[in-house]
Motif scaffolding. Structure first.
Motif, PDB file in Angstrom:
ATOM      1  N   PHE A 159      -5.729  10.953   4.974  1.00 22.11           N
ATOM      2  CA  PHE A 159      -6.467  10.535   3.775  1.00 22.11           C
ATOM      3  C   PHE A 159      -7.443  11.624   3.328  1.00 22.11           C
ATOM      4  N   TRP A 180       0.826  -1.221   0.000  1.00 27.73           N
ATOM      5  CA  TRP A 180       0.000   0.000   0.000  1.00 27.73           C
ATOM      6  C   TRP A 180       0.851   1.257   0.000  1.00 27.73           C
ATOM      7  N   ILE A 187      -0.910   5.509   5.202  1.00 21.51           N
ATOM      8  CA  ILE A 187      -0.537   4.102   5.352  1.00 21.51           C
ATOM      9  C   ILE A 187       0.384   3.907   6.560  1.00 21.51           C
ATOM     10  N   GLY A 237      -4.270   8.635  10.401  1.00 17.49           N
ATOM     11  CA  GLY A 237      -4.333   8.099   9.043  1.00 17.49           C
ATOM     12  C   GLY A 237      -5.565   8.613   8.305  1.00 17.49           C
ATOM     13  N   ASP A 284      -8.420  -5.251  -3.173  1.00 14.72           N
ATOM     14  CA  ASP A 284      -7.149  -4.867  -3.784  1.00 14.72           C
ATOM     15  C   ASP A 284      -7.163  -5.129  -5.284  1.00 14.72           C
ATOM     16  N   TRP A 312     -11.746   3.141  -1.784  1.00  9.92           N
ATOM     17  CA  TRP A 312     -10.692   3.238  -0.771  1.00  9.92           C
ATOM     18  C   TRP A 312     -11.260   3.483   0.613  1.00  9.92           C
ATOM     19  N   TRP A 341     -10.409  -2.285   8.246  1.00  9.73           N
ATOM     20  CA  TRP A 341      -9.339  -2.175   9.260  1.00  9.73           C
ATOM     21  C   TRP A 341      -9.966  -2.124  10.649  1.00  9.73           C
ATOM     22  N   MET A 384      -0.648  10.641   1.336  1.00 10.17           N
ATOM     23  CA  MET A 384      -1.073   9.256   1.090  1.00 10.17           C
ATOM     24  C   MET A 384      -0.131   8.284   1.798  1.00 10.17           C
TER      25      MET A 384
HETATM   26  C1  RET Z   1      -5.993   2.660   6.878  1.00 12.12           C
HETATM   27  C2  RET Z   1      -6.151   2.875   8.387  1.00 12.12           C
HETATM   28  C3  RET Z   1      -5.976   4.277   8.796  1.00 12.12           C
HETATM   29  C4  RET Z   1      -7.019   5.153   8.141  1.00 12.12           C
HETATM   30  C5  RET Z   1      -7.140   4.900   6.683  1.00 12.12           C
HETATM   31  C6  RET Z   1      -6.646   3.760   6.079  1.00 12.12           C
HETATM   32  C7  RET Z   1      -6.765   3.715   4.614  1.00 12.12           C
HETATM   33  C8  RET Z   1      -6.234   2.852   3.775  1.00 12.12           C
HETATM   34  C9  RET Z   1      -6.403   2.892   2.340  1.00 12.12           C
HETATM   35  C10 RET Z   1      -5.903   1.847   1.647  1.00 12.12           C
HETATM   36  C11 RET Z   1      -5.997   1.671   0.256  1.00 12.12           C
HETATM   37  C12 RET Z   1      -5.448   0.622  -0.313  1.00 12.12           C
HETATM   38  C13 RET Z   1      -5.531   0.307  -1.696  1.00 12.12           C
HETATM   39  C14 RET Z   1      -4.900  -0.800  -2.100  1.00 12.12           C
HETATM   40  C15 RET Z   1      -4.920  -1.333  -3.412  1.00 12.12           C
HETATM   41  O1  RET Z   1      -4.716  -0.716  -4.431  1.00 12.12           O
HETATM   42  C16 RET Z   1      -4.503   2.576   6.576  1.00 12.12           C
HETATM   43  C17 RET Z   1      -6.640   1.312   6.582  1.00 12.12           C
HETATM   44  C18 RET Z   1      -7.852   5.973   5.897  1.00 12.12           C
HETATM   45  C19 RET Z   1      -7.090   4.007   1.698  1.00 12.12           C
HETATM   46  C20 RET Z   1      -6.286   1.128  -2.620  1.00 12.12           C
END
Ligand code: RET
Length: 229
Positions: free
Chosen positions: A134, A76, A109, A130, A199, A169, A176, A105
């Motif tokens: 975001f 990520w 992560i 986080g 993903d 996203w 989580w 960004m």
């Molecule tokens: C966490 C926890 C802290 C708050 C936020 C999060 C967002 C994670 C994101 C992950 C995106 C992953 C992708 C992967 C594949 O391409 C880290 C879970 C906001 C947005 C798109």
């Protein structure tokens, strides 16, 4: 059922997605190769992460005795800024704003990873930090990226990709929170499956939307050129 099964399937899905997107090199013009390479690099990085995760490389134990697959966060940390970079390059945003959105960004992560590793109440501080970072990313895409894209005909594609990104996203922080690293309402088998699926959809879906948008923009501009002749 073992979560590594989902990671093996994830690796296969990502590999297929990478092949399909790599074929796109035959369709896009050479001058767009660098930008297009970003779209192919994202699932390719994930293939590596999923193969290693399926072999249980980089498995960590948190302060609350939950299991974290560390390579998921490495994946990520590399790939989400790459997709934000693509949006910034597509829009033609300034280097400064692109840089800030990439840093936010990456911060999302890193804070999410830190929150995953520690016990409450610090866990929730990490999560909140986080989430704020975001929000900052979303802010840049609706202000500076949007404005830049207005001037160069990429606004429709930018908006489409941004909607895709924001909606999809936002599911990640929800998972989580429910997963063993958060409230523990979901088992790691379930969260692992859901995240593998998300993903693939986010990484390959983004690439496909961007590819088709880039191709139709080209057809449109060729048509205009022909009409102008
Ligand atoms: C966490 C926890 C802290 C708050 C936020 C999060 C967002 C994670 C994101 C992950 C995106 C992953 C992708 C992967 C594949 O391409 C880290 C879970 C906001 C947005 C798109």
């Amino acid at each position: 059922m073992d979560v590594t099964l989902w990671y093996r399937l994830g690796a296969i899905g990502m590999a297929l997605g990478t092949l399909v997107l790599a074929y796109g090199f035959r369709l896009v013009p050479r001058e767009n190769y660098r930008r297009y390479a970003v779209l192919v690099a994202v699932p390719l990085i994930a293939v590596g992460a999923y193969v290693l995760m399926s072999l249980e490389v980089g498995v960590l134990e948190t302060q609350t005795d939950a299991t974290v697959f560390g390579l998921r966060y490495v994946d990520w940390l590399l790939t989400t800024p790459l997709h934000v970079l693509y949006l910034g390059l597509l829009a033609g945003a300034s280097r400064g704003d692109i840089g800030k959105s990439l840093a936010l960004m990456a911060g999302t992560i890193v804070f999410g990873f830190a929150g995953a590793m520690v016990a409450p109440p610090l866990k929730w501080v990490g999560f909140a930090a986080g989430a704020l970072a975001f929000l900052g990313v979303v802010y840049y895409t609706v202000t500076s990226f949007e404005q830049a894209a207005r001037g160069n005909g990429t606004l429709a594609l930018l908006r489409k990709l941004r909607a895709f990104v924001v909606v999809l996203w936002l599911i990640y922080p929800v998972i989580w929170m429910l997963a063993p690293v958060g409230l523990g309402l979901m088992q790691i088998n379930t969260s692992g499956l859901v995240v593998a699926y998300l993903d693939i959809v986010s990484k390959v879906g983004f690439g496909l939307i961007a590819l088709s948008g880039q191709l139709s923009a080209e057809t449109a501009s060729t048509a205009t050129e022909v009409a102008a002749d």
